[in-house]
Design a protein around this motif. Structure first.
Motif, mmCIF file in Angstrom:
data_model
loop_
_atom_site.group_PDB
_atom_site.id
_atom_site.type_symbol
_atom_site.label_atom_id
_atom_site.label_comp_id
_atom_site.label_asym_id
_atom_site.label_seq_id
_atom_site.Cartn_x
_atom_site.Cartn_y
_atom_site.Cartn_z
ATOM 1 N N GLU A 3 0.530 -2.289 2.192
ATOM 2 C CA GLU A 3 -0.296 -1.729 0.890
ATOM 3 C C GLU A 3 0.588 -2.522 -0.160
ATOM 4 O O GLU A 3 0.115 -2.828 -1.238
ATOM 5 C CB GLU A 3 0.257 -0.212 0.798
ATOM 6 C CG GLU A 3 -0.388 0.837 1.701
ATOM 7 C CD GLU A 3 -0.262 2.153 1.555
ATOM 8 O OE1 GLU A 3 0.950 2.306 0.996
ATOM 9 O OE2 GLU A 3 -1.024 2.900 2.167
ATOM 10 N N ARG A 41 2.636 -0.125 7.122
ATOM 11 C CA ARG A 41 1.808 0.611 6.089
ATOM 12 C C ARG A 41 2.455 0.176 4.545
ATOM 13 O O ARG A 41 1.761 -0.244 3.675
ATOM 14 C CB ARG A 41 1.962 2.148 5.966
ATOM 15 C CG ARG A 41 1.112 2.671 4.838
ATOM 16 C CD ARG A 41 1.093 4.225 4.941
ATOM 17 N NE ARG A 41 0.294 4.831 3.758
ATOM 18 C CZ ARG A 41 0.000 6.071 3.614
ATOM 19 N NH1 ARG A 41 0.250 6.998 4.628
ATOM 20 N NH2 ARG A 41 -0.897 6.328 2.760
ATOM 21 N N TYR A 87 -6.372 3.845 8.640
ATOM 22 C CA TYR A 87 -7.078 3.233 7.170
ATOM 23 C C TYR A 87 -8.550 3.039 7.175
ATOM 24 O O TYR A 87 -9.108 3.130 8.638
ATOM 25 C CB TYR A 87 -6.317 2.166 6.859
ATOM 26 C CG TYR A 87 -6.429 1.012 7.726
ATOM 27 C CD1 TYR A 87 -7.361 0.190 8.013
ATOM 28 C CD2 TYR A 87 -5.113 0.970 8.490
ATOM 29 C CE1 TYR A 87 -7.095 -0.999 9.074
ATOM 30 C CE2 TYR A 87 -5.082 -0.184 9.633
ATOM 31 C CZ TYR A 87 -6.083 -0.985 9.727
ATOM 32 O OH TYR A 87 -6.123 -2.120 10.663
ATOM 33 N N SER A 139 -5.797 3.419 2.633
ATOM 34 C CA SER A 139 -5.078 4.189 3.536
ATOM 35 C C SER A 139 -5.420 5.746 3.737
ATOM 36 O O SER A 139 -5.676 6.309 2.611
ATOM 37 C CB SER A 139 -3.550 4.225 3.378
ATOM 38 O OG SER A 139 -3.016 2.861 3.272
#
Length: 226
Positions: A5, A1, A167, A156
């Motif tokens: 991101e 993640r 997500y 997310s």
């Protein structure tokens, strides 16, 4: 993640990125990941916004080969112990035939075909509905048919946990929720109403969801919420 991101949040407006998990300079994906997680990796890379690049053989789960002595071809690996790239560069495994169908039986390829090729090859996996190759094919078809997965926004989901990354992709009225269970146990994800359109474990899974997605260990699920 964090990796996903950090890329997506720093893209300039209207920019388009790309994703790759395997290449000719890295150890084979299936050898780097815990067993079974190559299915999660496939789902991740095909459903993120941007262009997915698939390194040949990763769609079969080809594993790293080890070569020493006269079989080793990579000058870098021969000069620096442990850095040979030969293991990810073996011939594509097309069939259970000699040399994996890559070349004629009497021809010696630059590097030997990996040992499991009689059971792990394109021809064999195409005949198996649950194979990794057919899972990739289902994913790619789903992406081609889904505006949200091809060009939708990304966010997310708050249902994400330390073991499950969730997500959503959205385009116009289509909302797709992607849930990836990296954990060793089952998981429950609250994602709202919808229906399952993809499971990495069960090609026939298409259950209706009223609120929660039930996931097996190591399973990746895609749910259409609209």
């Amino acid at each position: 993640r964090a990796a996903v991101e950090s890329v997506l949040w720093n893209l300039p407006a209207e920019a388009w990125t790309n994703w790759t998990l395997g290449n000719h300079d890295e150890i084979r994906l299936a050898s780097r990941l815990p067993k079974g997680h190559e299915r999660i990796a496939a789902t991740l890379i095909v459903t993120l916004p941007g262009t997915p690049f698939l390194y040949y053989g990763d769609e079969l789960g080809m594993r790293e080969a080890v070569f020493t002595g006269v079989l080793s071809k990579d000058p870098w690996g021969n000069n620096v112990a442990g850095l040979s790239r030969d293991g990810a560069r073996t011939p594509m495994q097309w069939s259970p035939e000699p040399n994996g169908g890559f070349t004629r039986p009497e021809v010696e390829p630059w590097l030997p075909v990996s040992d499991p090729y009689p059971s792990n090859n394109v021809e064999t996996q195409l005949a198996d509905e649950r194979s990794l190759l057919n899972m990739y094919r289902r994913l790619i078809v789903l992406r081609k048919r889904s505006p949200a997965l091809r060009a939708g926004s990304f966010i997310s989901h708050p249902a994400s946990t330390a073991e499950v990354y969730v997500y959503q992709r959205e385009f116009d009225t289509e909302v797709m929720t992607v849930a990836l269970n990296f954990g060793n146990g089952p998981a429950t994800v609250t994602a709202g109403a919808g229906n399952v359109v993809f499971s990495s474990h069960d090609p026939q899974r298409d259950d209706q969801i009223t609120r929660d997605i039930e996931m097996s260990p190591g399973e990746a699920v895609i749910c259409r919420n609209s």
